[in-house]
Scaffold this motif. Structure first.
Motif, PDB file in Angstrom:
ATOM      1  N   VAL A 225       0.838  -1.198   0.000  1.00 25.33           N
ATOM      2  CA  VAL A 225       0.000   0.000   0.000  1.00 25.33           C
ATOM      3  C   VAL A 225       0.874   1.249   0.000  1.00 25.33           C
ATOM      4  O   VAL A 225       0.623   2.212  -0.743  1.00 25.33           O
ATOM      5  CB  VAL A 225      -0.938  -0.011   1.226  1.00 25.33           C
ATOM      6  N   ILE A 226       1.916   1.247   0.827  1.00 19.32           N
ATOM      7  CA  ILE A 226       2.819   2.396   0.918  1.00 19.32           C
ATOM      8  C   ILE A 226       3.485   2.663  -0.430  1.00 19.32           C
ATOM      9  O   ILE A 226       3.550   3.803  -0.902  1.00 19.32           O
ATOM     10  CB  ILE A 226       3.873   2.150   2.014  1.00 19.32           C
ATOM     11  N   LEU A 227       3.987   1.620  -1.069  1.00 20.55           N
ATOM     12  CA  LEU A 227       4.673   1.787  -2.350  1.00 20.55           C
ATOM     13  C   LEU A 227       3.698   2.224  -3.448  1.00 20.55           C
ATOM     14  O   LEU A 227       4.043   3.044  -4.301  1.00 20.55           O
ATOM     15  CB  LEU A 227       5.350   0.478  -2.750  1.00 20.55           C
ATOM     16  N   SER A 228       2.494   1.679  -3.416  1.00 17.77           N
ATOM     17  CA  SER A 228       1.501   2.052  -4.421  1.00 17.77           C
ATOM     18  C   SER A 228       1.123   3.523  -4.296  1.00 17.77           C
ATOM     19  O   SER A 228       1.032   4.245  -5.292  1.00 17.77           O
ATOM     20  CB  SER A 228       0.257   1.170  -4.272  1.00 17.77           C
ATOM     21  N   GLU A 229       0.902   3.982  -3.079  1.00 18.96           N
ATOM     22  CA  GLU A 229       0.522   5.375  -2.858  1.00 18.96           C
ATOM     23  C   GLU A 229       1.650   6.341  -3.209  1.00 18.96           C
ATOM     24  O   GLU A 229       1.404   7.468  -3.638  1.00 18.96           O
ATOM     25  CB  GLU A 229       0.101   5.580  -1.405  1.00 18.96           C
ATOM     26  N   SER A 230       2.893   5.910  -3.029  1.00 12.36           N
ATOM     27  CA  SER A 230       4.031   6.811  -3.231  1.00 12.36           C
ATOM     28  C   SER A 230       4.320   7.080  -4.707  1.00 12.36           C
ATOM     29  O   SER A 230       4.998   8.069  -5.033  1.00 12.36           O
ATOM     30  CB  SER A 230       5.279   6.229  -2.566  1.00 12.36           C
ATOM     31  N   MET A 231       3.822   6.219  -5.612  1.00  7.21           N
ATOM     32  CA  MET A 231       4.163   6.347  -7.025  1.00  7.21           C
ATOM     33  C   MET A 231       3.733   7.692  -7.617  1.00  7.21           C
ATOM     34  O   MET A 231       4.436   8.292  -8.417  1.00  7.21           O
ATOM     35  CB  MET A 231       3.531   5.200  -7.825  1.00  7.21           C
ATOM     36  N   GLN A 232       2.561   8.190  -7.210  1.00 12.39           N
ATOM     37  CA  GLN A 232       2.056   9.435  -7.801  1.00 12.39           C
ATOM     38  C   GLN A 232       2.817  10.658  -7.312  1.00 12.39           C
ATOM     39  O   GLN A 232       2.662  11.752  -7.885  1.00 12.39           O
ATOM     40  CB  GLN A 232       0.566   9.578  -7.477  1.00 12.39           C
ATOM     41  N   TYR A 233       3.659  10.487  -6.271  1.00 15.28           N
ATOM     42  CA  TYR A 233       4.411  11.629  -5.742  1.00 15.28           C
ATOM     43  C   TYR A 233       5.871  11.622  -6.175  1.00 15.28           C
ATOM     44  O   TYR A 233       6.593  12.573  -5.883  1.00 15.28           O
ATOM     45  CB  TYR A 233       4.343  11.631  -4.207  1.00 15.28           C
ATOM     46  N   LEU A 234       6.324  10.557  -6.858  1.00 12.68           N
ATOM     47  CA  LEU A 234       7.717  10.506  -7.303  1.00 12.68           C
ATOM     48  C   LEU A 234       8.024  11.606  -8.307  1.00 12.68           C
ATOM     49  O   LEU A 234       9.110  12.193  -8.296  1.00 12.68           O
ATOM     50  CB  LEU A 234       8.013   9.132  -7.912  1.00 12.68           C
ATOM     51  N   ALA A 235       7.082  11.881  -9.205  1.00 19.63           N
ATOM     52  CA  ALA A 235       7.298  12.937 -10.203  1.00 19.63           C
ATOM     53  C   ALA A 235       7.421  14.312  -9.567  1.00 19.63           C
ATOM     54  O   ALA A 235       7.951  15.246 -10.184  1.00 19.63           O
ATOM     55  CB  ALA A 235       6.159  12.929 -11.218  1.00 19.63           C
ATOM     56  N   MET A 236       6.945  14.462  -8.324  1.00 17.60           N
ATOM     57  CA  MET A 236       7.039  15.734  -7.617  1.00 17.60           C
ATOM     58  C   MET A 236       8.329  15.854  -6.824  1.00 17.60           C
ATOM     59  O   MET A 236       8.518  16.814  -6.070  1.00 17.60           O
ATOM     60  CB  MET A 236       5.839  15.895  -6.673  1.00 17.60           C
ATOM     61  N   GLY A 237       9.202  14.828  -6.941  1.00 20.50           N
ATOM     62  CA  GLY A 237      10.477  14.870  -6.227  1.00 20.50           C
ATOM     63  C   GLY A 237      10.438  14.272  -4.838  1.00 20.50           C
ATOM     64  O   GLY A 237      11.429  14.352  -4.098  1.00 20.50           O
ATOM     65  N   LYS A 238       9.333  13.648  -4.466  1.00 14.31           N
ATOM     66  CA  LYS A 238       9.233  13.037  -3.126  1.00 14.31           C
ATOM     67  C   LYS A 238       9.783  11.603  -3.161  1.00 14.31           C
ATOM     68  O   LYS A 238       9.062  10.637  -2.919  1.00 14.31           O
ATOM     69  CB  LYS A 238       7.765  13.040  -2.656  1.00 14.31           C
ATOM     70  N   TRP A 239      11.059  11.480  -3.480  1.00 13.30           N
ATOM     71  CA  TRP A 239      11.685  10.175  -3.678  1.00 13.30           C
ATOM     72  C   TRP A 239      11.702   9.307  -2.435  1.00 13.30           C
ATOM     73  O   TRP A 239      11.666   8.081  -2.505  1.00 13.30           O
ATOM     74  CB  TRP A 239      13.117  10.371  -4.184  1.00 13.30           C
ATOM     75  N   TRP A 240      11.767   9.940  -1.250  1.00 13.19           N
ATOM     76  CA  TRP A 240      11.893   9.183  -0.010  1.00 13.19           C
ATOM     77  C   TRP A 240      10.644   8.353   0.304  1.00 13.19           C
ATOM     78  O   TRP A 240      10.713   7.390   1.070  1.00 13.19           O
ATOM     79  CB  TRP A 240      12.188  10.133   1.152  1.00 13.19           C
ATOM     80  N   LEU A 241       9.510   8.702  -0.290  1.00 13.39           N
ATOM     81  CA  LEU A 241       8.280   7.961  -0.018  1.00 13.39           C
ATOM     82  C   LEU A 241       8.340   6.527  -0.557  1.00 13.39           C
ATOM     83  O   LEU A 241       7.638   5.643  -0.047  1.00 13.39           O
ATOM     84  CB  LEU A 241       7.079   8.687  -0.632  1.00 13.39           C
ATOM     85  N   ALA A 242       9.159   6.297  -1.583  1.00 16.51           N
ATOM     86  CA  ALA A 242       9.269   4.962  -2.173  1.00 16.51           C
ATOM     87  C   ALA A 242      10.616   4.315  -1.908  1.00 16.51           C
ATOM     88  O   ALA A 242      10.697   3.093  -1.750  1.00 16.51           O
ATOM     89  CB  ALA A 242       9.034   5.039  -3.690  1.00 16.51           C
ATOM     90  N   VAL A 243      11.685   5.114  -1.844  1.00 11.29           N
ATOM     91  CA  VAL A 243      13.033   4.538  -1.747  1.00 11.29           C
ATOM     92  C   VAL A 243      13.244   3.805  -0.432  1.00 11.29           C
ATOM     93  O   VAL A 243      13.651   2.634  -0.419  1.00 11.29           O
ATOM     94  CB  VAL A 243      14.101   5.643  -1.922  1.00 11.29           C
ATOM     95  N   PHE A 244      12.958   4.450   0.683  1.00  9.02           N
ATOM     96  CA  PHE A 244      13.226   3.826   1.978  1.00  9.02           C
ATOM     97  C   PHE A 244      12.343   2.596   2.232  1.00  9.02           C
ATOM     98  O   PHE A 244      12.856   1.551   2.653  1.00  9.02           O
ATOM     99  CB  PHE A 244      13.066   4.846   3.101  1.00  9.02           C
ATOM    100  N   PRO A 245      11.026   2.654   1.984  1.00 11.92           N
ATOM    101  CA  PRO A 245      10.227   1.428   2.124  1.00 11.92           C
ATOM    102  C   PRO A 245      10.695   0.315   1.200  1.00 11.92           C
ATOM    103  O   PRO A 245      10.726  -0.860   1.577  1.00 11.92           O
ATOM    104  CB  PRO A 245       8.805   1.887   1.782  1.00 11.92           C
ATOM    105  N   GLY A 246      11.067   0.674  -0.044  1.00 10.11           N
ATOM    106  CA  GLY A 246      11.539  -0.340  -0.987  1.00 10.11           C
ATOM    107  C   GLY A 246      12.835  -0.992  -0.538  1.00 10.11           C
ATOM    108  O   GLY A 246      12.995  -2.215  -0.634  1.00 10.11           O
ATOM    109  N   VAL A 247      13.771  -0.181  -0.041  1.00 11.72           N
ATOM    110  CA  VAL A 247      15.052  -0.719   0.433  1.00 11.72           C
ATOM    111  C   VAL A 247      14.848  -1.648   1.629  1.00 11.72           C
ATOM    112  O   VAL A 247      15.434  -2.730   1.703  1.00 11.72           O
ATOM    113  CB  VAL A 247      16.011   0.432   0.796  1.00 11.72           C
ATOM    114  N   LEU A 248      13.994  -1.252   2.566  1.00  8.90           N
ATOM    115  CA  LEU A 248      13.742  -2.102   3.724  1.00  8.90           C
ATOM    116  C   LEU A 248      13.023  -3.392   3.336  1.00  8.90           C
ATOM    117  O   LEU A 248      13.264  -4.447   3.927  1.00  8.90           O
ATOM    118  CB  LEU A 248      12.925  -1.345   4.775  1.00  8.90           C
ATOM    119  N   LEU A 249      12.131  -3.320   2.340  1.00 13.14           N
ATOM    120  CA  LEU A 249      11.468  -4.530   1.860  1.00 13.14           C
ATOM    121  C   LEU A 249      12.493  -5.505   1.282  1.00 13.14           C
ATOM    122  O   LEU A 249      12.458  -6.703   1.582  1.00 13.14           O
ATOM    123  CB  LEU A 249      10.427  -4.173   0.803  1.00 13.14           C
ATOM    124  N   VAL A 250      13.414  -5.004   0.476  1.00 11.04           N
ATOM    125  CA  VAL A 250      14.471  -5.854  -0.078  1.00 11.04           C
ATOM    126  C   VAL A 250      15.332  -6.439   1.041  1.00 11.04           C
ATOM    127  O   VAL A 250      15.719  -7.622   0.995  1.00 11.04           O
ATOM    128  CB  VAL A 250      15.337  -5.047  -1.070  1.00 11.04           C
TER     129      VAL A 250
END
Length: 274
Positions: A225-250
């Motif tokens: 859910v967190i990663l899905s919601e963060s996708m629409q904000y990546l284009a706005m430069g909010k990279w941390w919304l997806a990067v940190f959850p993704g790294v911890l998931l890996v």
């Protein structure tokens, strides 16, 4: 200074991974309420000392949110992997002790499930079961048992040809007694290793179908859910919304693989003196 052997290193790695994963699971449960707190005065903050993972568009602490999401995903992984492992054990042993007809039926079912693209089958089952928590659990549980069932079936067929199993059959023991008392204990090492290796697959697939919109609802705190919601904000430069959850998931997936590899090595007689 005494050097550690290979088995001691594997045991230490597995112990560290289990403690780390247990810590994430417990902390995620404890901070669930704080992770849901919204504060629009701090929305979209970049990572800083107070908020190491930043905040989202509702002012929620992404560090606490990520821990809560990972904790929820780990618990789903444990549940679905346990159900899949139990299904694989039943199918594998039944295939070996219940005769050729049952063996052919189970082998055909395994081939059928494995013949359909995995994600497609998972999405279809989850959607048919109503999506949400129930759909995810049913979908993952019904699609992850086949590979382990094949391994357990092969081991059980070898055990079936052993002398003590043949003697038990001649003494009038039922197939159920043979399966429970004479086969299952010998299959426990393979079952445990297989179950542990199912965890990362279950977590990744839960996150995947949730990301695609066929899994958990947005109200449930899961990493997908967190990663899905963060996708629409990546284009706005909010990279941390997806990067940190993704790294911890890996990282969590890698730790589960570490535990599985360590258990596989520790239960392998060939590595007993390494």
């Amino acid at each position: 200074m005494k050097r550690w052997n290979q088995r001691q290193i594997m045991l230490a790695a597995a112990a560290f991974a289990m403690v780390f994963l247990l810590g994430i699971t417990l902390v995620g449960v404890l901070v669930k309420e704080q992770a849901l707190v919204t504060d629009f005065s701090r929305k979209n903050l970049a990572p800083c000392r107070r908020y190491p993972f930043g905040t989202d568009w509702m002012g929620r602490d992404m560090f606490l949110r990520t821990l809560t999401g990972l904790s929820f995903s780990i618990r789903i992984g444990l549940l679905t992997a346990s159900v899949s492992a139990a299904t694989a054990l039943v199918m594998g042993v039944a295939s070996a002790v219940c005769g050729r007809y049952v063996d052919g039926l189970i082998s055909g079912l395994i081939d059928l499930v494995m013949g359909v693209p995995h994600m497609l089958l998972l999405v279809l089952i989850s959607f048919a079961a109503g999506k949400g928590f129930r759909g995810v659990v049913i979908g993952i549980s019904l699609t992850h048992w086949t590979s382990l069932a094949r391994v357990l079936r092969a081991e059980a067929l070898q055990l079936k040809e052993s002398q003590y199993v043949k003697i038990a059959g001649k003494l009038g023991k039922s197939p159920f007694d043979i399966a429970v008392k004479h086969m299952s204990p010998h299959l426990l090492p393979q079952l445990m290793v297989g179950a542990v290796l199912l965890f990362p697959h279950a977590i990744l697939h839960e996150a995947s179908i949730t990301f695609l919109g066929f899994g958990l609802s947005p109200e449930q705190p899961a990493i997908g859910v967190i990663l899905s919601e963060s996708m629409q904000y990546l284009a706005m430069g909010k990279w941390w919304l997806a990067v940190f959850p993704g790294v911890l998931l890996v990282m969590v997936v890698r730790l589960f693989y570490t535990i599985g590899e360590a258990m596989s090595g520790l239960t392998d007689p060939g590595q007993a003196h390494r």
